[in-house]
Design an enzyme around this catalytic site. Structure first.
Site, PDB file in Angstrom:
ATOM      1  N   GLY A   3      -6.027  -0.744  -1.609  1.00 29.40           N
ATOM      2  CA  GLY A   3      -6.138   0.063  -2.732  1.00 29.40           C
ATOM      3  C   GLY A   3      -4.770   0.596  -3.282  1.00 29.40           C
ATOM      4  O   GLY A   3      -3.602   0.353  -2.822  1.00 29.40           O
TER       5      GLY A   3
ATOM      6  N   GLY B 111      -1.738   3.659  -3.623  1.00 30.29           N
ATOM      7  CA  GLY B 111      -1.471   4.855  -2.937  1.00 30.29           C
ATOM      8  C   GLY B 111      -1.925   6.205  -3.620  1.00 30.29           C
ATOM      9  O   GLY B 111      -2.591   6.994  -2.943  1.00 30.29           O
TER      10      GLY B 111
ATOM     11  N   GLY C  43      -4.577   5.966  -0.988  1.00 31.91           N
ATOM     12  CA  GLY C  43      -3.698   6.586   0.109  1.00 31.91           C
ATOM     13  C   GLY C  43      -3.857   8.208   0.011  1.00 31.91           C
ATOM     14  O   GLY C  43      -4.170   8.655   1.209  1.00 31.91           O
TER      15      GLY C  43
ATOM     16  N   CYS D  67      14.636  -0.834   5.074  1.00 36.61           N
ATOM     17  CA  CYS D  67      14.862   0.689   5.042  1.00 36.61           C
ATOM     18  C   CYS D  67      16.680   1.025   5.847  1.00 36.61           C
ATOM     19  O   CYS D  67      17.092   1.763   5.325  1.00 36.61           O
ATOM     20  CB  CYS D  67      13.722   1.491   5.405  1.00 36.61           C
ATOM     21  SG  CYS D  67      13.205   0.758   7.032  1.00 36.61           S
TER      22      CYS D  67
ATOM     23  N   GLU E 120      18.957   5.057  -2.528  1.00 34.48           N
ATOM     24  CA  GLU E 120      18.617   3.986  -1.817  1.00 34.48           C
ATOM     25  C   GLU E 120      18.460   2.879  -2.920  1.00 34.48           C
ATOM     26  O   GLU E 120      17.540   3.370  -3.763  1.00 34.48           O
ATOM     27  CB  GLU E 120      17.381   4.183  -1.088  1.00 34.48           C
ATOM     28  CG  GLU E 120      16.696   3.046  -0.544  1.00 34.48           C
ATOM     29  CD  GLU E 120      15.592   3.171   0.574  1.00 34.48           C
ATOM     30  OE1 GLU E 120      14.698   3.850  -0.088  1.00 34.48           O
ATOM     31  OE2 GLU E 120      15.780   2.791   1.682  1.00 34.48           O
TER      32      GLU E 120
HETATM   33  P1  NAP Z   1       5.954   3.978  -1.883  1.00 33.00           P
HETATM   34  O1  NAP Z   1       5.542   4.389  -3.092  1.00 33.00           O
HETATM   35  O2  NAP Z   1       6.486   5.293  -1.066  1.00 33.00           O
HETATM   36  O3  NAP Z   1       4.786   3.322  -1.076  1.00 33.00           O
HETATM   37  C1  NAP Z   1       4.479   3.208   0.163  1.00 33.00           C
HETATM   38  C2  NAP Z   1       3.085   3.208   0.512  1.00 33.00           C
HETATM   39  O4  NAP Z   1       2.505   4.549   0.363  1.00 33.00           O
HETATM   40  C3  NAP Z   1       2.181   2.203  -0.394  1.00 33.00           C
HETATM   41  O5  NAP Z   1       1.021   1.915   0.500  1.00 33.00           O
HETATM   42  C4  NAP Z   1       1.795   3.216  -1.481  1.00 33.00           C
HETATM   43  O6  NAP Z   1       0.732   2.744  -2.403  1.00 33.00           O
HETATM   44  C5  NAP Z   1       1.506   4.733  -0.707  1.00 33.00           C
HETATM   45  N1  NAP Z   1       1.290   5.729  -1.651  1.00 33.00           N
HETATM   46  C6  NAP Z   1       2.180   5.948  -2.822  1.00 33.00           C
HETATM   47  N2  NAP Z   1       1.796   7.233  -3.139  1.00 33.00           N
HETATM   48  C7  NAP Z   1       0.927   7.734  -2.391  1.00 33.00           C
HETATM   49  C8  NAP Z   1       0.333   9.052  -2.176  1.00 33.00           C
HETATM   50  N3  NAP Z   1       0.471   9.909  -3.224  1.00 33.00           N
HETATM   51  N4  NAP Z   1      -0.624   9.213  -1.197  1.00 33.00           N
HETATM   52  C9  NAP Z   1      -0.598   8.198  -0.287  1.00 33.00           C
HETATM   53  N5  NAP Z   1      -0.064   7.137  -0.124  1.00 33.00           N
HETATM   54  C10 NAP Z   1       0.803   6.746  -1.316  1.00 33.00           C
HETATM   55  O7  NAP Z   1       7.092   3.051  -2.006  1.00 33.00           O
HETATM   56  P2  NAP Z   1       7.041   1.872  -3.120  1.00 33.00           P
HETATM   57  O8  NAP Z   1       6.377   2.135  -4.162  1.00 33.00           O
HETATM   58  O9  NAP Z   1       6.449   0.666  -2.387  1.00 33.00           O
HETATM   59  O10 NAP Z   1       8.579   1.583  -3.238  1.00 33.00           O
HETATM   60  C11 NAP Z   1       9.605   2.526  -3.807  1.00 33.00           C
HETATM   61  C12 NAP Z   1      10.763   2.953  -3.057  1.00 33.00           C
HETATM   62  O11 NAP Z   1      10.592   3.181  -1.737  1.00 33.00           O
HETATM   63  C13 NAP Z   1      11.547   1.465  -3.029  1.00 33.00           C
HETATM   64  O12 NAP Z   1      12.300   1.201  -4.167  1.00 33.00           O
HETATM   65  C14 NAP Z   1      12.246   1.898  -1.853  1.00 33.00           C
HETATM   66  O13 NAP Z   1      13.512   2.550  -2.131  1.00 33.00           O
HETATM   67  C15 NAP Z   1      11.479   2.775  -0.815  1.00 33.00           C
HETATM   68  N6  NAP Z   1      10.849   2.028   0.190  1.00 33.00           N
HETATM   69  C16 NAP Z   1      11.129   2.403   1.354  1.00 33.00           C
HETATM   70  C17 NAP Z   1      10.816   1.720   2.562  1.00 33.00           C
HETATM   71  C18 NAP Z   1      11.015   1.974   3.977  1.00 33.00           C
HETATM   72  O14 NAP Z   1      10.841   1.039   4.820  1.00 33.00           O
HETATM   73  N7  NAP Z   1      11.728   3.027   4.121  1.00 33.00           N
HETATM   74  C19 NAP Z   1       9.624   0.916   2.376  1.00 33.00           C
HETATM   75  C20 NAP Z   1       9.306   0.340   0.992  1.00 33.00           C
HETATM   76  C21 NAP Z   1       9.926   1.208   0.007  1.00 33.00           C
HETATM   77  P3  NAP Z   1       1.199   1.674  -3.496  1.00 33.00           P
HETATM   78  O15 NAP Z   1       1.396   0.311  -2.831  1.00 33.00           O
HETATM   79  O16 NAP Z   1       0.001   1.747  -4.250  1.00 33.00           O
HETATM   80  O17 NAP Z   1       2.248   2.285  -3.992  1.00 33.00           O
END
Ligand code: NAP
Ligand code: MG
Length: 472
Positions: A201, A203, A207, A279, A379
């Site tokens: 699903g 986030g 989430g 990351c 980042e």
């Molecule tokens: P993200 O939005 O932080 O997503 C990570 C996880 O959290 C996903 O499963 C996401 O679901 C979920 N999520 C998002 N909003 C949430 C909420 N309000 N409550 C609970 N869970 C929630 O990251 P992203 O959109 O994939 O990527 C955005 C940026 O994050 C990247 O450009 C990068 O800079 C950074 N990032 C960092 C890492 C790391 O390893 N540190 C990994 C990935 C990304 P969805 O998939 O539906 O969004």
């Protein structure tokens, strides 16, 4: 694979309550490769109920038996390694060779190593007249990103299960198919019903419902710092345990006298790895003024060896980034670097030649990056490297630590002692010294805004345990 319209709850694939669906897109050709349900709050409720029901039985299962079942899980992952690698290449765009070795291969080893570690772990110890018990935290809500989709699932689920916790996983929207194949392995390994549950699903819906659920004792999250801050605040308000693995802007410091060519080549390989979507990517290269132009020249020559191409091709070393959003985000960062006056020496914001389909970006090197620029601070999550110049070691350390992040770092020196001394002063959770090898049992996690808590090894297991003392 069974039940693409289903979620995995209580040991069975069952239809999701939520009726929305998520299309999974191959970033190399923009084709839809699968569809999964977008689980709703009601699906999360059912999954948390199943995890709560399974908790007493699993928590009281002997640690050695839990470890045995996790060894079986490692075996099931190994059986499906090729399928998993192809799937992750199709979901993320990771070059197939790297997918086999790292995306699909490393989790097999990780699962095995952590099962062994848990089998030998001391869950009870004496302290004076006390018996100190390490007990499972309870039901864990695990939320994972898409860049290393299986690895990040394994980093949470395996230690949590080894500790005696039960789990509800909400994988990233972009990569639910690998999470489904992982779930198939869990079932095949004979892990009891309800111990692991999967709700695919978004986030914002699934989430968020998981983080807020009163039946969840701990949230373990990997992803962006922005979402991590939000999850930390929600969990904090409910006095839930939270582990956050967030972003980074890690520095690679090359001290005078180090093997410059080796240090720069390793840095370029690091920053194009998984199209820069790691990351802990070393995205800031700090070089002494005397070596600076030479280092930039080596980087420019080296990055030419990574032309973007089809990730399904065994010779490919740089595929697309994972989504249209990421592609636009990376190109935007490159445009900002240019606007702020960084010197573009390789790549640029344009789409690479011949890549009109797929989410490709040019591997890019900026020189003359200074501390205030966004390419030095934010980042990027793409194959973009920023070179910065320092005058002396003190200057280098100040620059390395001048970041809101503190996930990882790297230092190169002719003398290992000097490198270790420097590494001790770096404000980050992990430092690679003279290209030291990756260790799957080394604790991993961030200082500052890179996170809270540690994954992997004994430290990773401890995250999922809480302490009780009996005074005898
Ligand atoms: P993200 O939005 O932080 O997503 C990570 C996880 O959290 C996903 O499963 C996401 O679901 C979920 N999520 C998002 N909003 C949430 C909420 N309000 N409550 C609970 N869970 C929630 O990251 P992203 O959109 O994939 O990527 C955005 C940026 O994050 C990247 O450009 C990068 O800079 C950074 N990032 C960092 C890492 C790391 O390893 N540190 C990994 C990935 C990304 P969805 O998939 O539906 O969004
Ligand atoms: Mg997101």
């Amino acid at each position: 694979m069974t039940g693409h319209d289903k979620v995995f709850i209580g040991g069975h694939w069952r239809p999701a309550v939520g009726t929305d669906a998520i299309d999974v897109v191959n970033p190399a050709d923009e084709q839809v490769i699968g569809t999964v349900p977008a689980g709703s709050a009601a699906d999360v409720d059912a999954a948390v109920d199943a995890a709560r029901s399974a908790l007493p039985g699993w928590a009281s299962t002997a640690p050695s038996r839990r470890a045995e079942l996790l060894m079986a899980l490692s075996g099931e992952l190994a059986l499906r390694q090729d399928r998993m690698a192809s799937l992750i290449t199709a979901e993320v765009g990771t070059p197939i060779g790297f997918s086999r070795r790292v995306q699909a291969g490393l989790p097999v080893t990780m699962t095995q190593l952590h099962a062994e570690l848990a089998a030998d772990f001391t869950f009870e110890q004496r302290a004076g007249n006390s018996l100190v018990l390490l007990e499972p935290v309870g039901v864990v809500g695990a939320i994972t990103p898409w860049n290393y989709p299986l690895y990040q699932v394994v980093c949470k689920v395996v230690p949590a299960l080894a500790a005696g916790c039960t789990v509800v996983l909400k994988p990233a929207e972009l990569t639910p198919l690998s999470a489904r194949l992982f779930t198939e392995c869990i079932a095949a390994a004979g892990i009891p019903e309800g111990v692991f549950n999967l709700v695919t699903g978004t986030g914002t819906e699934a989430g968020e419902a998981l983080v807020r659920h009163p039946g969840v004792d701990m949230v373990s999250f990997t992803g962006s710092t922005a979402v991590g801050k939000h999850i930390g605040s929600v969990a904090g308000a409910a006095v839930k345990r939270v582990a956050l693995e967030l972003g980074g802007k890690s520095a690679n410091v090359i001290l005078p006298g180090a093997d410059l060519a080796q240090a720069v080549r390793a840095n370029v390989a690091d920053v194009v790895r998984n199209a820069g979507q790691s990351c802990n990517a070393l995205t800031r290269t700090l070089v002494h003024a005397d070596d600076y132009e030479e280092a930039v020249r080596i980087a420019v020559a080296e990055i030419a060896a990574f032309p973007p191409g089809d990730p399904a091709d065994p010779d490919c070393r740089l595929g697309p980034v994972a989504s249209r959003t990421q592609q636009e985000k990376v190109r935007d960062h490159i445009r900002r670097g240019l606007a702020e006056g960084a010197r573009l020496v390789a790549g640029g914001p344009e789409v690479p030649d011949g890549c009109d389909k797929g989410y490709y970006v040019r591997p890019t090197v900026f020189a003359d990056v200074t501390a205030g620029m966004s390419v030095a601070r934010e980042e990027i999550f793409g194959p973009v490297l920023s070179f910065m110049r320092y005058e002396d070691e003190e200057d280098a350390l100040r620059m390395a630590n001048d970041s809101d992040y503190g996930l990882a770092g790297s230092v190169w020196a002719a003398d290992e002692k000097q490198a270790i001394t420097f590494a001790r002063s770096m404000a980050c959770g992990q430092v690679t010294v003279n290209g030291g090898a990756y260790n799957p049992l080394a604790p991993f996690g961030g200082y500052k805004q890179s996170g809270v808590g540690r994954e992997l090894g004994e430290h990773g297991l401890m995250e999922f345990l809480q302490t009780k003392s009996l005074q005898l």
